[in-house]
Design a protein around this motif. Structure first.
Motif, PDB file in Angstrom:
ATOM      1  N   ASN A  81       0.842  -1.193   0.000  1.00 14.53           N
ATOM      2  CA  ASN A  81       0.000   0.000   0.000  1.00 14.53           C
ATOM      3  C   ASN A  81       0.884   1.252   0.000  1.00 14.53           C
ATOM      4  N   SER A  82       0.262   2.412   0.065  1.00 13.93           N
ATOM      5  CA  SER A  82       1.016   3.665  -0.033  1.00 13.93           C
ATOM      6  C   SER A  82       2.006   3.858   1.120  1.00 13.93           C
ATOM      7  N   TRP A  83       1.836   3.128   2.206  1.00 13.23           N
ATOM      8  CA  TRP A  83       2.763   3.198   3.333  1.00 13.23           C
ATOM      9  C   TRP A  83       3.850   2.130   3.227  1.00 13.23           C
ATOM     10  N   GLY A  84       3.805   1.308   2.168  1.00 14.67           N
ATOM     11  CA  GLY A  84       4.778   0.240   1.995  1.00 14.67           C
ATOM     12  C   GLY A  84       4.417  -1.027   2.744  1.00 14.67           C
ATOM     13  N   VAL A  85       3.205  -1.072   3.307  1.00 12.57           N
ATOM     14  CA  VAL A  85       2.755  -2.238   4.069  1.00 12.57           C
ATOM     15  C   VAL A  85       2.240  -3.292   3.090  1.00 12.57           C
ATOM     16  N   PRO A  86       2.706  -4.533   3.213  1.00 14.59           N
ATOM     17  CA  PRO A  86       2.222  -5.564   2.292  1.00 14.59           C
ATOM     18  C   PRO A  86       0.765  -5.913   2.571  1.00 14.59           C
ATOM     19  N   GLU A  87       0.039  -6.175   1.500  1.00 11.57           N
ATOM     20  CA  GLU A  87      -1.356  -6.577   1.620  1.00 11.57           C
ATOM     21  C   GLU A  87      -1.673  -7.580   0.517  1.00 11.57           C
ATOM     22  N   LEU A  88      -2.664  -8.400   0.763  1.00 17.49           N
ATOM     23  CA  LEU A  88      -3.103  -9.357  -0.241  1.00 17.49           C
ATOM     24  C   LEU A  88      -4.280  -8.766  -1.003  1.00 17.49           C
ATOM     25  N   ILE A  89      -4.195  -8.823  -2.300  1.00 17.87           N
ATOM     26  CA  ILE A  89      -5.297  -8.439  -3.169  1.00 17.87           C
ATOM     27  C   ILE A  89      -5.905  -9.749  -3.653  1.00 17.87           C
ATOM     28  N   ILE A  90      -7.156  -9.980  -3.266  1.00 22.13           N
ATOM     29  CA  ILE A  90      -7.794 -11.264  -3.509  1.00 22.13           C
ATOM     30  C   ILE A  90      -8.955 -11.083  -4.477  1.00 22.13           C
ATOM     31  N   ASP A  91      -8.994 -11.904  -5.499  1.00 27.48           N
ATOM     32  CA  ASP A  91     -10.098 -11.901  -6.447  1.00 27.48           C
ATOM     33  C   ASP A  91     -11.221 -12.758  -5.859  1.00 27.48           C
ATOM     34  N   TRP A  92     -12.011 -12.143  -4.972  1.00 26.60           N
ATOM     35  CA  TRP A  92     -13.063 -12.878  -4.281  1.00 26.60           C
ATOM     36  C   TRP A  92     -14.101 -13.421  -5.249  1.00 26.60           C
ATOM     37  N   GLN A  93     -14.322 -12.747  -6.369  1.00 24.91           N
ATOM     38  CA  GLN A  93     -15.284 -13.246  -7.355  1.00 24.91           C
ATOM     39  C   GLN A  93     -14.847 -14.604  -7.891  1.00 24.91           C
ATOM     40  N   ALA A  94     -13.555 -14.766  -8.156  1.00 20.79           N
ATOM     41  CA  ALA A  94     -13.044 -16.054  -8.646  1.00 20.79           C
ATOM     42  C   ALA A  94     -13.231 -17.132  -7.586  1.00 20.79           C
ATOM     43  N   PHE A  95     -13.003 -16.786  -6.317  1.00 23.08           N
ATOM     44  CA  PHE A  95     -13.184 -17.760  -5.239  1.00 23.08           C
ATOM     45  C   PHE A  95     -14.651 -18.147  -5.101  1.00 23.08           C
TER      46      PHE A  95
END
Length: 128
Positions: A81-95
């Protein structure tokens, strides 16, 4: 991390089986060791999500269809993210297309690496 040092020799097609184009672009570095750290941490994140999500589905009684780590790799990516914090971007529609309706889930990620090791920790909780 050592295992991902050899990814320099893999084709783009092989790399895209596990990582998105955005992840590969974020990891590209002239320093092969730094690139290996970044790739290893992202793979560890995807594997940690796979395990945490599998456990959450089991505990919530919502898993009807099996899914694989490769499926997760194709539908989950690591972003900063903009603060450099890692995050998971999940395609919930695919799940949901694969597994059916899912409750609202909150997913947190922590990444770390030191020398030859990359570590990812994922916590999944149900939004209430």
């Amino acid at each position: 991390v050592t295992r991902f040092g050899a990814w320099q020799n893999k084709t783009q097609k092989q790399r895209l089986k596990i990582f998105s184009e955005r992840e590969l672009a974020a990891c590209t570095d002239q320093n092969n060791q730094l690139e290996a750290f970044k790739l290893a941490a992202r793979f560890a994140a995807k594997e940690a999500f796979f395990k945490a999500f599998s456990a959450a589905c089991s505990m919530l009684g919502i898993i009807n269809t099996p899914f694989s780590l490769l499926f997760v790799c194709n539908h989950v990516r690591v972003n900063q993210n903009s603060w450099g914090v890692p995050e998971l971007i999940i395609d919930w529609q695919a799940f949901e297309k694969k597994l059916g309706p899912l409750p609202q889930l909150d997913v947190k990620l922590s990444l770390s690496h030191e020398r030859d090791f990359a570590l990812a920790f994922v916590i999944i909780s149900k939004n209430v």
